[in-house]
Design a protein around this motif. Sequence first.
Motif, PDB file in Angstrom:
ATOM      1  N   ILE A  26      -6.411   3.259   1.079  1.00 24.73           N
ATOM      2  CA  ILE A  26      -6.321   2.664  -0.258  1.00 24.73           C
ATOM      3  C   ILE A  26      -5.201   1.642  -0.310  1.00 24.73           C
ATOM      4  O   ILE A  26      -5.370   0.538  -0.819  1.00 24.73           O
ATOM      5  N   VAL A  27      -4.052   1.983   0.247  1.00 26.36           N
ATOM      6  CA  VAL A  27      -2.910   1.068   0.246  1.00 26.36           C
ATOM      7  C   VAL A  27      -3.231  -0.176   1.066  1.00 26.36           C
ATOM      8  O   VAL A  27      -2.905  -1.297   0.682  1.00 26.36           O
ATOM      9  N   GLY A  28      -3.910   0.006   2.207  1.00 27.72           N
ATOM     10  CA  GLY A  28      -4.261  -1.135   3.051  1.00 27.72           C
ATOM     11  C   GLY A  28      -5.293  -2.042   2.423  1.00 27.72           C
ATOM     12  O   GLY A  28      -5.319  -3.235   2.677  1.00 27.72           O
ATOM     13  N   ALA A  29      -6.166  -1.486   1.548  1.00 26.74           N
ATOM     14  CA  ALA A  29      -7.206  -2.289   0.913  1.00 26.74           C
ATOM     15  C   ALA A  29      -6.666  -3.080  -0.270  1.00 26.74           C
ATOM     16  O   ALA A  29      -7.240  -4.093  -0.646  1.00 26.74           O
ATOM     17  N   ALA A  30      -5.591  -2.628  -0.846  1.00 28.11           N
ATOM     18  CA  ALA A  30      -5.015  -3.320  -2.006  1.00 28.11           C
ATOM     19  C   ALA A  30      -4.257  -4.561  -1.545  1.00 28.11           C
ATOM     20  O   ALA A  30      -3.953  -4.739  -0.376  1.00 28.11           O
ATOM     21  N   ALA A  31      -3.962  -5.422  -2.510  1.00 26.69           N
ATOM     22  CA  ALA A  31      -3.155  -6.603  -2.202  1.00 26.69           C
ATOM     23  C   ALA A  31      -1.775  -6.136  -1.741  1.00 26.69           C
ATOM     24  O   ALA A  31      -1.233  -5.169  -2.283  1.00 26.69           O
ATOM     25  N   PRO A  32      -1.205  -6.778  -0.741  1.00 28.54           N
ATOM     26  CA  PRO A  32       0.084  -6.311  -0.232  1.00 28.54           C
ATOM     27  C   PRO A  32       1.185  -6.444  -1.280  1.00 28.54           C
ATOM     28  O   PRO A  32       1.328  -7.477  -1.920  1.00 28.54           O
ATOM     29  N   ALA A  33       1.925  -5.370  -1.438  1.00 27.94           N
ATOM     30  CA  ALA A  33       3.065  -5.384  -2.356  1.00 27.94           C
ATOM     31  C   ALA A  33       4.251  -6.012  -1.641  1.00 27.94           C
ATOM     32  O   ALA A  33       4.302  -6.026  -0.407  1.00 27.94           O
ATOM     33  N   PRO A  34       5.220  -6.522  -2.394  1.00 27.29           N
ATOM     34  CA  PRO A  34       6.381  -7.146  -1.749  1.00 27.29           C
ATOM     35  C   PRO A  34       7.153  -6.190  -0.845  1.00 27.29           C
ATOM     36  O   PRO A  34       7.780  -6.606   0.113  1.00 27.29           O
ATOM     37  N   HIS A  35       7.111  -4.908  -1.141  1.00 29.22           N
ATOM     38  CA  HIS A  35       7.878  -3.943  -0.363  1.00 29.22           C
ATOM     39  C   HIS A  35       7.045  -3.250   0.724  1.00 29.22           C
ATOM     40  O   HIS A  35       7.496  -2.292   1.332  1.00 29.22           O
ATOM     41  N   THR A  36       5.850  -3.742   1.005  1.00 30.88           N
ATOM     42  CA  THR A  36       4.988  -3.112   2.004  1.00 30.88           C
ATOM     43  C   THR A  36       5.646  -3.083   3.378  1.00 30.88           C
ATOM     44  O   THR A  36       5.557  -2.088   4.093  1.00 30.88           O
ATOM     45  N   GLY A  37       6.320  -4.154   3.757  1.00 29.19           N
ATOM     46  CA  GLY A  37       6.988  -4.195   5.055  1.00 29.19           C
ATOM     47  C   GLY A  37       8.053  -3.122   5.186  1.00 29.19           C
ATOM     48  O   GLY A  37       8.204  -2.505   6.242  1.00 29.19           O
ATOM     49  N   LEU A  38       8.805  -2.885   4.115  1.00 28.30           N
ATOM     50  CA  LEU A  38       9.825  -1.832   4.144  1.00 28.30           C
ATOM     51  C   LEU A  38       9.183  -0.456   4.270  1.00 28.30           C
ATOM     52  O   LEU A  38       9.674   0.415   4.982  1.00 28.30           O
ATOM     53  N   TRP A  39       8.069  -0.264   3.558  1.00 26.68           N
ATOM     54  CA  TRP A  39       7.360   1.013   3.608  1.00 26.68           C
ATOM     55  C   TRP A  39       6.828   1.261   5.025  1.00 26.68           C
ATOM     56  O   TRP A  39       6.939   2.359   5.553  1.00 26.68           O
ATOM     57  N   ILE A  40       6.270   0.227   5.643  1.00 26.81           N
ATOM     58  CA  ILE A  40       5.739   0.355   7.000  1.00 26.81           C
ATOM     59  C   ILE A  40       6.864   0.661   7.982  1.00 26.81           C
ATOM     60  O   ILE A  40       6.722   1.505   8.866  1.00 26.81           O
ATOM     61  N   ASP A  41       8.027  -0.005   7.826  1.00 28.09           N
ATOM     62  CA  ASP A  41       9.143   0.246   8.724  1.00 28.09           C
ATOM     63  C   ASP A  41       9.661   1.674   8.563  1.00 28.09           C
ATOM     64  O   ASP A  41       9.958   2.351   9.540  1.00 28.09           O
ATOM     65  N   ARG A  42       9.748   2.140   7.337  1.00 24.75           N
ATOM     66  CA  ARG A  42      10.195   3.515   7.094  1.00 24.75           C
ATOM     67  C   ARG A  42       9.217   4.526   7.704  1.00 24.75           C
ATOM     68  O   ARG A  42       9.623   5.519   8.299  1.00 24.75           O
ATOM     69  N   LEU A  43       7.939   4.234   7.565  1.00 22.41           N
ATOM     70  CA  LEU A  43       6.910   5.104   8.145  1.00 22.41           C
ATOM     71  C   LEU A  43       7.027   5.121   9.667  1.00 22.41           C
ATOM     72  O   LEU A  43       6.905   6.178  10.297  1.00 22.41           O
ATOM     73  N   ALA A  44       7.293   3.975  10.270  1.00 24.56           N
ATOM     74  CA  ALA A  44       7.440   3.894  11.728  1.00 24.56           C
ATOM     75  C   ALA A  44       8.659   4.686  12.202  1.00 24.56           C
ATOM     76  O   ALA A  44       8.587   5.410  13.203  1.00 24.56           O
ATOM     77  N   VAL A  45       9.772   4.569  11.497  1.00 23.12           N
ATOM     78  CA  VAL A  45      10.991   5.289  11.885  1.00 23.12           C
ATOM     79  C   VAL A  45      10.763   6.794  11.784  1.00 23.12           C
ATOM     80  O   VAL A  45      11.134   7.556  12.676  1.00 23.12           O
TER      81      VAL A  45
END
Length: 98
Positions: A26-45
């Motif tokens: 669902i998150v990937g299908a939505a328009a990217p939010a400005p903080h998506t990169g931070l969320w992805i980095d946190r998920l990776a860590v």
Amino acid sequence: MPLEFDDDLACAVFDAGRLLQPIAAIVGAAAPAPHTGLWIDRLAVRSAAVSLRLAGRPEDVTALRDADLLTRPGDDPGPAGHVLGFWRRHHQGRHRQD
């Protein structure tokens, strides 16, 4: 989807990923939010920290962040840094906005 949890940590991690997959879709299908990169980095860590803990390594989230920020470009990040790099590439590839 029936919820069946085992006491084994690896199974619990797998079940958590399986349950979070629809949310990621669902998150990937939505328009990217400005903080998506931070969320992805946190998920990776966090993914790297869990992988390292399962492998018996001592690095936690704080140690991974410190090592990542203090490693100079071109230096060898070590085993933990390589695991973090894998998870970053994995999560960024899944949420790439082309």
